[in-house]
Design an enzyme around this catalytic site. Structure first.
Site, mmCIF file in Angstrom:
data_model
loop_
_atom_site.group_PDB
_atom_site.id
_atom_site.type_symbol
_atom_site.label_atom_id
_atom_site.label_comp_id
_atom_site.label_asym_id
_atom_site.label_seq_id
_atom_site.Cartn_x
_atom_site.Cartn_y
_atom_site.Cartn_z
ATOM 1 N N ASP A 79 44.614 3.560 118.858
ATOM 2 C CA ASP A 79 45.248 2.604 117.955
ATOM 3 C C ASP A 79 46.732 2.872 117.764
ATOM 4 O OD1 ASP A 79 44.678 4.931 116.644
ATOM 5 O OD2 ASP A 79 43.654 4.024 114.941
ATOM 6 N N ASP A 135 46.223 9.849 117.073
ATOM 7 C CA ASP A 135 45.718 8.587 116.549
ATOM 8 C C ASP A 135 46.781 7.976 115.623
ATOM 9 O OD1 ASP A 135 42.611 7.425 116.144
ATOM 10 O OD2 ASP A 135 43.966 6.911 114.504
ATOM 11 N N TYR A 177 41.314 -0.540 118.482
ATOM 12 C CA TYR A 177 40.604 -1.727 118.040
ATOM 13 C C TYR A 177 40.930 -2.970 118.860
ATOM 14 C CZ TYR A 177 40.016 1.800 114.570
ATOM 15 O OH TYR A 177 39.741 3.001 113.976
ATOM 16 N N ASP A 218 34.249 -1.074 105.141
ATOM 17 C CA ASP A 218 34.734 -0.217 106.220
ATOM 18 C C ASP A 218 33.623 0.629 106.814
ATOM 19 O OD1 ASP A 218 37.288 -1.143 106.031
ATOM 20 O OD2 ASP A 218 38.137 0.634 105.076
ATOM 21 N N HIS A 241 46.182 6.904 112.724
ATOM 22 C CA HIS A 241 45.832 7.342 111.378
ATOM 23 C C HIS A 241 45.793 8.869 111.290
ATOM 24 C CE1 HIS A 241 44.134 3.262 111.837
ATOM 25 N NE2 HIS A 241 44.426 3.115 110.558
ATOM 26 N N HIS A 242 46.079 9.369 110.125
ATOM 27 C CA HIS A 242 46.066 10.807 109.886
ATOM 28 C C HIS A 242 44.658 11.369 110.053
ATOM 29 C CE1 HIS A 242 46.104 14.289 106.806
ATOM 30 N NE2 HIS A 242 46.657 14.717 107.926
ATOM 31 N N GLY A 272 36.636 5.690 106.867
ATOM 32 C CA GLY A 272 37.400 5.100 107.958
ATOM 33 C C GLY A 272 36.619 4.852 109.223
#
Length: 477
Positions: A306, A217, A345, A140, A219-220, A190
């Site tokens: 995303d 986002d 992405y 990652d 993600h957190h 990340g």
């Protein structure tokens, strides 16, 4: 110091009207018709016409995480092409920001971590052994060519944007290359190596009493939350997917802060497949209360793409207009704002979103059909539209009962905030450009010399012009 971009921009033939319109213009009319039209401010929009600045260094899009890596910095280049193609540059101040300095990165990150980023390369990575594990280097977060320079560029753009807000030169400052919200003090996480959001927030706190951070986002925003988990001067609010294991496996509603920061972290965990109507309704109902209670002096809005439908790593069903509606709602409060990018992405949709949200910031309405002479236009096929249909791919697992329960948890957390925290500003903040006296004196001296030279050249041009315009027999004093 940032440099104002003065390069000429291309002009493209266009038609303001979309293809489904019953009215069309002739070729000459289309040539001079803009791609956008101003949005008439209404009471609902707050009647707000902000001064917007756009911070972008084109070098940032040249870096590459790896062939199979989902993070593609060239999405910033696509975004910039769209902004230029729609001529939104006419509505903003454009800046090419400098890279962040090592000293600026050390305002948040540890010295041993920054030293590691400076020195590691793909060629010598094998020599670092245990340090690769210590600094969380993995698939990652790979070591790639120019990694440290890349970090300095996107962090420098966010710092430059924050300085424009601090100085009052901008009401809204945009850096789509930033927003890397997972990076920690001691390690990457990340796909994020340097946390430009935290660096910008620290710079804003030199002048602004309270900073509100909003993250939409997928993600957190764990890196930003962790950085300010103990303080009441920064309130972090994150809307994200959460199921206990989805990266970064944090961000449940019971994470609310510690000590002085208790109740100043607000998390809105969502399940797969949330749609436009549910997301926007929930967002507005919570954020209106947050802003009323916390009374921020400045806002940082992370606009990770995303959370759109059809994202390569996504799990939501949001369309571009719904995502942009959240940003528009926050803008309507008229509070100074820094807008940054983040995740995303599927590059063609990322660039569409950030171009659209640039138009939201500048109060412009864009035509749906993309400009005809747009570079890399083939990326946006087959519809070539700014607003493709992105919803409905994933089943919505967010029931009305679940969303109402989450909303109640959020509002209950806000109930503990009796009033906005007061701040005692005792020390005079350091220079916002982060320059010492010698550097500043050198810049002033150079500008004075340039001014004297320009004055001399203008005088020479005047006399040359006067001699050329003089008629036969006329004398010049």
């Amino acid at each position: 110091m940032s440099k104002l971009l003065l390069s000429s921009m291309p002009v493209y033939d266009c038609s303001w009207l979309d293809d489904d319109s019953t009215i069309s213009g002739d070729k000459k009319t289309n040539k001079y018709t803009p791609f956008f039209e101003p949005v008439v401010n209404t009471f609902g929009d707050g009647g707000y016409s902000p001064h917007v600045s756009y911070h972008y260094n084109p070098v940032v899009s040249r870096y590459h995480y790896g062939v199979r890596h989902p993070m593609k910095p060239f999405r910033c280049m696509l975004t910039d092409h769209l902004v230029i193609g729609y001529k939104l540059y006419e509505q903003m101040d454009l800046y090419m920001p400098r890279a962040a300095t090592r000293k600026e990165l050390l305002e948040f990150h540890s010295e041993d971590y920054i030293k590691f980023l400076e020195s590691v390369t793909p060629e010598n990575a094998h020599k670092y052994g245990e340090q690769l594990t210590k600094f969380n280097i993995n698939d990652d977060n790979p070591v790639f060519q120019g990694m440290y320079d890349y970090c300095k560029l996107y962090a420098g753009a966010s710092l430059d944007a924050s300085r424009k807000l601090v100085s009052g030169m901008s009401d809204i400052a945009i850096n789509w290359s930033g927003g890397l919200h997972h990076a920690k003090k001691y390690a990457p996480s990340g796909f994020c190596y340097v946390n430009d959001i935290v660096l910008a927030a620290l710079n804003l706190l030199r002048v602004f009493p309270r900073v509100l951070y909003i993250d939409i986002d997928l993600h957190h925003g764990d890196g930003v939350q962790e950085a300010f988990y103990l303080t009441d001067r920064v309130m972090t609010v994150s809307f994200h997917k959460y199921d206990g294991w989805f990266f970064p496996a944090t961000g449940n509603y019971d994470e609310t802060g510690i000590g002085s920061g208790k109740h100043f972290a607000l998390n809105v965990p969502l399940r797969d497949g949330i749609d436009d109507e549910s997301y926007v309704r929930l967002f507005k109902s919570i954020m209106e209360k947050v802003i009323t209670k916390f009374q921020p002096s400045v806002i940082i809005q992370q606009c990770g793409a995303d959370s759109l439908g059809h994202d390569r790593l996504g799990g939501f069903n949001l369309n571009i207009k719904a995502h942009g509606e959240c940003v528009k709602f926050i803008k309507s409060f008229g509070i100074p704002m820094l807008c940054v990018g983040g995740g995303g992405y599927t590059p063609r949709n990322v660039s569409r979103l950030w171009c659209y949200e640039t138009s939201v910031m500048t109060n412009m309405h864009l035509r749906s059909e993309l400009p005809g002479n747009l570079p890399f236009r083939s990326f946006f096929g087959p519809d070539y539209s700014l607003h493709p249909e992105l919803g409905g791919k994933i089943k919505n697992k967010n029931t009305r009962e679940y969303l109402e329960n989450i909303r109640c948890h959020a509002l209950e957390n806000l109930r503990y905030l009796d009033s906005a925290p007061s701040v005692s500003m005792q020390e005079i903040p350091p220079d916002i450009q982060n320059m010492d006296d010698d550097e500043e004196d050198a810049i002033v001296s150079r500008l004075n010399k340039e001014s004297e030279r320009d004055h001399y050249m203008n005088e020479q041009r005047y006399w040359i012009s006067a001699k050329e315009d003089a008629g036969p027999g006329e004398l010049l004093e």
